[in-house]
Motif scaffolding. Structure first.
Motif, PDB file in Angstrom:
ATOM      1  N   ASP A  63      -7.696  -7.146  11.527  1.00 56.99           N
ATOM      2  CA  ASP A  63      -7.764  -5.840  10.868  1.00 56.99           C
ATOM      3  C   ASP A  63      -8.769  -5.958   9.744  1.00 56.99           C
ATOM      4  O   ASP A  63      -8.638  -6.843   8.882  1.00 56.99           O
ATOM      5  N   TYR A  98     -11.525  -4.055   6.833  1.00 58.80           N
ATOM      6  CA  TYR A  98     -12.131  -2.929   6.118  1.00 58.80           C
ATOM      7  C   TYR A  98     -13.608  -2.968   6.452  1.00 58.80           C
ATOM      8  O   TYR A  98     -14.210  -4.042   6.497  1.00 58.80           O
ATOM      9  N   ASN A 113      -9.307 -11.443   2.765  1.00 57.28           N
ATOM     10  CA  ASN A 113     -10.361 -11.157   1.786  1.00 57.28           C
ATOM     11  C   ASN A 113     -11.619 -11.969   2.066  1.00 57.28           C
ATOM     12  O   ASN A 113     -12.254 -12.515   1.159  1.00 57.28           O
ATOM     13  N   LEU A 119      -9.080  16.967  -0.806  1.00 56.14           N
ATOM     14  CA  LEU A 119      -8.091  15.902  -0.919  1.00 56.14           C
ATOM     15  C   LEU A 119      -7.722  15.322   0.432  1.00 56.14           C
ATOM     16  O   LEU A 119      -7.548  14.123   0.577  1.00 56.14           O
ATOM     17  N   LYS A 122      -8.626  -8.037   6.349  1.00 55.28           N
ATOM     18  CA  LYS A 122      -7.743  -7.460   5.331  1.00 55.28           C
ATOM     19  C   LYS A 122      -6.909  -8.484   4.572  1.00 55.28           C
ATOM     20  O   LYS A 122      -6.888  -8.491   3.362  1.00 55.28           O
ATOM     21  N   ASN A 123      -6.221  -9.320   5.291  1.00 54.89           N
ATOM     22  CA  ASN A 123      -5.307 -10.222   4.601  1.00 54.89           C
ATOM     23  C   ASN A 123      -5.961 -11.516   4.138  1.00 54.89           C
ATOM     24  O   ASN A 123      -5.313 -12.347   3.527  1.00 54.89           O
ATOM     25  N   LYS A 136       0.827  -1.210   0.000  1.00 55.70           N
ATOM     26  CA  LYS A 136       0.000   0.000   0.000  1.00 55.70           C
ATOM     27  C   LYS A 136       0.864   1.265   0.000  1.00 55.70           C
ATOM     28  O   LYS A 136       1.954   1.283   0.580  1.00 55.70           O
ATOM     29  N   ASP A 137       0.371   2.283  -0.630  1.00 52.51           N
ATOM     30  CA  ASP A 137       1.024   3.594  -0.685  1.00 52.51           C
ATOM     31  C   ASP A 137       2.440   3.496  -1.228  1.00 52.51           C
ATOM     32  O   ASP A 137       3.348   4.204  -0.752  1.00 52.51           O
ATOM     33  N   GLN A 152     -12.695  -2.284  -5.188  1.00 52.93           N
ATOM     34  CA  GLN A 152     -11.546  -3.186  -5.370  1.00 52.93           C
ATOM     35  C   GLN A 152     -11.517  -4.255  -4.272  1.00 52.93           C
ATOM     36  O   GLN A 152     -11.234  -5.427  -4.536  1.00 52.93           O
ATOM     37  N   LEU A 168      -9.771  22.602  -2.651  1.00 53.58           N
ATOM     38  CA  LEU A 168      -9.358  21.333  -3.242  1.00 53.58           C
ATOM     39  C   LEU A 168      -8.457  20.551  -2.294  1.00 53.58           C
ATOM     40  O   LEU A 168      -8.562  19.340  -2.181  1.00 53.58           O
ATOM     41  N   LEU A 169      -7.607  21.323  -1.582  1.00 53.70           N
ATOM     42  CA  LEU A 169      -6.723  20.676  -0.620  1.00 53.70           C
ATOM     43  C   LEU A 169      -7.539  19.992   0.470  1.00 53.70           C
ATOM     44  O   LEU A 169      -7.293  18.846   0.842  1.00 53.70           O
ATOM     45  N   SER A 213      -9.828   0.876  -3.175  1.00 50.36           N
ATOM     46  CA  SER A 213     -11.207   1.364  -3.098  1.00 50.36           C
ATOM     47  C   SER A 213     -12.121   0.249  -2.601  1.00 50.36           C
ATOM     48  O   SER A 213     -11.763  -0.930  -2.639  1.00 50.36           O
ATOM     49  N   GLN A 254     -11.814  -8.231  -4.716  1.00 52.68           N
ATOM     50  CA  GLN A 254     -10.861  -9.216  -4.184  1.00 52.68           C
ATOM     51  C   GLN A 254     -11.592 -10.295  -3.380  1.00 52.68           C
ATOM     52  O   GLN A 254     -11.226 -11.462  -3.413  1.00 52.68           O
ATOM     53  N   GLY A 266      -8.888   7.564   0.294  1.00 52.71           N
ATOM     54  CA  GLY A 266      -9.041   7.133  -1.083  1.00 52.71           C
ATOM     55  C   GLY A 266      -7.710   6.967  -1.796  1.00 52.71           C
ATOM     56  O   GLY A 266      -7.599   6.203  -2.737  1.00 52.71           O
ATOM     57  N   PHE A 267      -6.745   7.664  -1.339  1.00 53.77           N
ATOM     58  CA  PHE A 267      -5.446   7.549  -1.987  1.00 53.77           C
ATOM     59  C   PHE A 267      -4.608   6.431  -1.385  1.00 53.77           C
ATOM     60  O   PHE A 267      -3.774   5.860  -2.036  1.00 53.77           O
ATOM     61  N   CYS A 268      -4.836   6.187  -0.090  1.00 57.84           N
ATOM     62  CA  CYS A 268      -3.935   5.276   0.596  1.00 57.84           C
ATOM     63  C   CYS A 268      -4.448   3.854   0.640  1.00 57.84           C
ATOM     64  O   CYS A 268      -3.712   2.961   0.996  1.00 57.84           O
ATOM     65  N   GLN A 269      -5.675   3.642   0.369  1.00 58.64           N
ATOM     66  CA  GLN A 269      -6.230   2.300   0.503  1.00 58.64           C
ATOM     67  C   GLN A 269      -6.890   1.894  -0.801  1.00 58.64           C
ATOM     68  O   GLN A 269      -7.316   2.744  -1.563  1.00 58.64           O
TER      69      GLN A 269
END
Lengths: 599, 270
Positions: B170, B172, B198, B27, B195-196, A70-71, B41, B23-24, B38, B45, B33-36
């Motif tokens: 862990d 989602y 699915n 964001l 998480k691991n 990730k990342d 997705q 916008l900042l 979606s 999985q 949304g950027f780090c995980q």
């Protein structure tokens, strides 16, 4: 102003930074991927920073193991594909995605090595089990390969493979029904007011494999009617006893078995293969009435359609009573004649006998058929052809005077008049009517489909020849018959179920026929209400003849007392006008209680 | 105000600042949304998780009513993946005696209505059954016919609510809202996905009035033949006060089951 402009530039830069393609966002970089076949942790993914998170999983078609970091993004120095010279693995592929860098381990065929992933700071290792290093998520639970999230039910029974209760090689199953019916009123001096019936069936099944098995069973029927004219019946027969084999696309079964063709329920003209237990005529549902018969069944399931062929070397007739029971074809006939006729006639008619002319056990006397079925989208269709013997025989007189006896059989009220026309005294041969079985051939089309919330089933059957008695001379005539049935099922809710069925029958004959009209229409409806799931059920079954207006109603209440015991209380109510098919049974209204025990 | 005018310029840069700040902000708040991956997705999985090409499982189904009275049923489930993304399964009840032999055949078709058939030993006939009434309960359990399907990812809109711990795992946390025109009994549902693994370890089902009425919970998992398998699960219907417990007694994966296990002929031969 300049400061404001600078601030705007800074923010624009930030905006540019955040909006830049994903690779620029990820601050972690996968710098190195190492593969060392000889080491336990054979794949090492080294990142520039501590890994914030990762996921790993297997995918199939083709088989592969995936690690998503990730990342992170891949360093430009890392190749996109590394070929491996390994027993189980083909290659390592890499790819940058929006939120993660992906490392894929391509596996050979369906190979699935037991892989575990560990992460330590900036390093992710893929290793073969066992491994007890610290790692993320489930792997923290060590190498037990089991996670108990919540122990609400105690330990799960440990069993290897799937060889549990369900896989028992030998199974003994059985069912005992005991039923008592009491007539609501005494309408007739000949009818029996009490009726006790029991049926015991038991089967031993030996599983060769889930698809291949041998069954052997027994069937015992006992009936006792009492009060005015006692009647009892006991029959012990072989139950279902056959060998079932499946090999690839082919299947075969051989022995005493029940095979049902067609798709509709209570009226199913295509469902003619097995004889029926008609000792209570229409009171039991059609499926319950079916009796096993010896036959060979061969089938081939292929892409185009399924083909099934059956052959019954021996004809078995249905269980039916002619005179003695309240549910006979001619209930208490000799006694009834004696009751309504002068004593002399009555005593003669008591001597009347019906003698079955058994179908010989010869190869050419066998029955057989072929059926083709196909599923098209949500439509199942079947074409059937069957050549067999009618289950109910037709009576024929042995002598010319015997015709008069037959006339009385079908019109007892004319007995006196017919007797007065007899010119010679009746001999014993005159009083014997032979029961002859007749051949028929059937061409059938049936379908089942669904439309919205309705399940729809139908059958069209054309009988090339079916046999009837002609009214004018009581001779047997062979006629063409068309029969069409359509039925609908609907689940109103979890607790309410409704089934309706309409049937139309057309006999292509110019003659008046005994016991039937040339066109017949019937309606059948049933409603089931689960008052309390798995415990109390109310059912209502009804039959209505649109042709002769006769009506049968069967309300019932079922109390399910667990997995083995069930009580049913209900009533059989019949309304019928003179001359209608149900007329001989109009006085048989009863209330019943039935106990069912299964094991 | 004209271009080149100081006020015009100042006004432009102030607006640029606000726009950039906005916008900042957007964001930053959508940082997840950027780090995980979606939500879609993640669900993909889960959907594509390797569960073997075929399997045979023996399970116990325990039905428990509000008084704690239980009925225990035993069943075998055969499952196989077929070409064209079709998954076929056959469920056969083997005990107790009053239900033994009852079978259910499901052809989970891609992009078209499923085909479902029921075999009742008393009828000795295989019946095609309606697949549109997904809200009906399967053999009086708390599972509906909809729950028996393998739910395609694109039937719902998925929203990642965050990450959370569920019983040391862990997870989602994803909310899935059925798309319009989807034939469903649910308003939405929330799923906890390990998480691991699915694997969905918990789901809360909400009806169309947004009332929480069912909860599915995985109680135990085990790695069998390299595949993480739920060995013990619970489905509670809060409205009926009724529970269905599924206990896996044994499972075998990738045993090369013949296609003939998934035919009406096998369904009807008991």
């Amino acid at each position: 102003m300049i400061r404001k402009r600078d601030a705007g530039c800074c923010l624009a830069f930030l905006l540019f930074y955040f909006c830049f393609p994903q690779e620029c966002l990820a601050i972690n970089v996968v710098e190195k991927i190492e593969f060392k076949e000889t080491e336990q942790a054979f794949l090492t993914i080294v990142c520039s920073e501590k890994v914030s998170d990762y996921t790993s999983f297997y995918l199939k078609d083709p088989s592969r193991f995936v690690v998503d970091v990730k990342d992170a993004r891949l360093s430009e120095r890392i190749g996109r594909r590394i070929s491996l010279n390994h027993l189980d693995m083909i290659s390592i592929r890499t790819g940058d995605h929006k939120e993660y860098a992906r490392v894929v381990l391509d596996l050979k065929g369906a190979t699935k090595p037991d892989l575990m992933v560990h992460q330590e700071e900036n390093v992710i290792c893929v290793a073969e089990t066992p491994c007890n290093e610290a790692h993320n998520g489930i792997l923290l639970l060590g190498d037990s390969n089991e996670i108990i999230l919540e122990d609400r039910e105690g330990p799960i029974p440990e069993e290897k493979g799937t060889h549990g209760e369900s896989e028992r090689k030998v199974k003994l199953e059985g069912d005992l029904e005991v039923k008592y019916s009491g007539d609501i009123s005494e309408d007739d001096q000949l009818e029996n007011l009490h009726d006790a019936r029991s049926l015991f069936t038991s089967t031993i099944k030996y599983l060769l494999s889930p698809q291949n098995f041998i069954k052997a069973g027994i069937r015992v029927r006992y009936i006792e009617e009492w009060d005015n004219s006692r009647y009892s019946f006991t029959k012990v027969t072989l139950g279902e006893a056959y060998l079932n084999l499946v090999q690839g696309d082919f299947y075969a079964s051989c022995g005493n078995q029940i095979v049902r063709w067609g798709s509709t329920d209570e009226i199913s003209p295509i469902d003619v293969i097995n004889p029926e237990d008609l000792t209570e005529l229409f009171i039991n549902r059609r499926a319950e009435r079916k009796l096993p018969a010896p036959m060979v069944r061969l089938g081939w399931l292929n892409e185009i359609m399924n083909i099934e062929v059956i052959y019954l070397p021996v004809f078995l007739d249905s269980d039916v009573e002619y005179f003695d029971s309240d549910w006979s074809l001619f209930p208490h006939f000799p006694d009834r004649i004696a009751e309504v006729s002068p004593a002399a006639i009555g005593s003669v008619m008591k001597e009347i006998r019906l003698e079955e002319k058994k179908v010989g056990r010869k190869l050419e006397n066998g029955e057989g058929g072929v059926r083709l079925t196909k599923s098209l989208s949500n439509l199942d269709i079947g074409f059937s052809f069957f050549y067999g013997w009618e289950d109910i025989p037709q009576p024929t007189p042995r002598t010319e005077s015997g015709k008069s006896i037959m006339q009385i059989l079908f019109g007892p009220q004319q007995a006196g008049q017919i007797f007065s026309k007899l010119t010679a005294p009746l001999t014993s041969n005159d009083l014997i009517l032979d029961l002859e079985y007749n051949r028929f051939s059937l061409y059938g089309l049936d379908f089942a489909t669904t439309w919205r919330d309705l399940a729809i089933r139908g059958e069209l059957a054309y009988f090339k020849e079916r046999h009837f008695l002609r009214t004018r001379d009581l001779s047997i005539v062979s006629e063409e018959v068309f029969q069409g049935v359509i039925g609908v099922d609907y689940n109103i809710s979890d607790d309410w179920y409704v089934n309706c069925l309409y049937s139309y029958e057309r006999i292509f004959s110019d003659e008046d026929l005994i016991g039937t009209e040339r066109s017949n229409e019937n309606l059948i409806g049933s409603v089931i209400w689960d008052i309390k799931k798995d415990q109390f059920t109310f059912g209502l079954y009804s039959f209505y003849s649109l042709t002769d207006k006769s009506f049968y109603l069967n309300p019932s209440f079922v109390w399910d007392m667990g997995d083995h015991l069930r009580w049913e209380i209900g009533a059989n109510l019949i309304w019928s006008g003179c001359g209608a098919a149900l007329f001989p049974y109009k006085d048989n209204d009863n209330i019943y209680v039935e106990l069912n025990f299964c094991f | 105000m004209l271009p080149g005018d100081a006020m015009y310029f100042e006004s432009k840069s102030v607006r640029a600042c606000w726009l950039a700040l906005f916008l900042l902000f957007v964001l930053v708040i959508s940082e997840n949304g950027f780090c995980q991956p979606s939500a879609t997705q993640i669900m993909e999985q889960v959907y594509h998780r390797d569960d073997g090409d075929d399997s045979k499982a023996v399970s116990e189904m325990i039905l428990e009513d509000k008084n704690g009275d239980r009925r225990i049923r035993e069943l075998i489930v055969y499952t196989k993946d077929f070409p064209g993304d079709v998954i076929k399964s056959l469920t056969r009840f083997t005990s107790p005696a009053d239900i033994a032999g009852t079978g259910f055949l499901n052809w989970d078709n891609k992009d078209k209505q499923d085909d479902q058939f029921l075999y009742l030993p008393a009828l000795k006939r295989v019946r095609r059954i309606v697949t549109t009434q997904k809200h009906l309960r399967f053999v009086n359990s708390d599972f509906t016919y909809e729950d028996m399907e393998r739910r395609e990812v694109d039937r719902d809109t998925h929203q990642l609510l965050g990450t959370t711990q569920y019983k040391d795992l862990d997870c989602y946390l994803i909310r899935s809202i059925p798309k319009e025109m989807t034939n469903t009994q649910y308003g939405y549902f929330k799923s906890w996905i390990a998480k691991n693994l699915n694997i969905i370890v918990k789901t809360e089902f909400y009806d169309k009035n947004q009332d929480h009425y069912k909860t599915y919970t995985a109680l135990a998992l085990k790695k069998i033949d390299h595949i993480w398998t739920i060995t013990h699960a619970l489905l509670e219907d809060h409205k009926r006060n009724h529970k269905t417990i599924l206990k896996l007694k044994g499972i075998e994966y990738n045993i090369n089951l013949s296609d003939s296990y998934f035919t009406k002929n096998f369904l009807g031969s008991y």
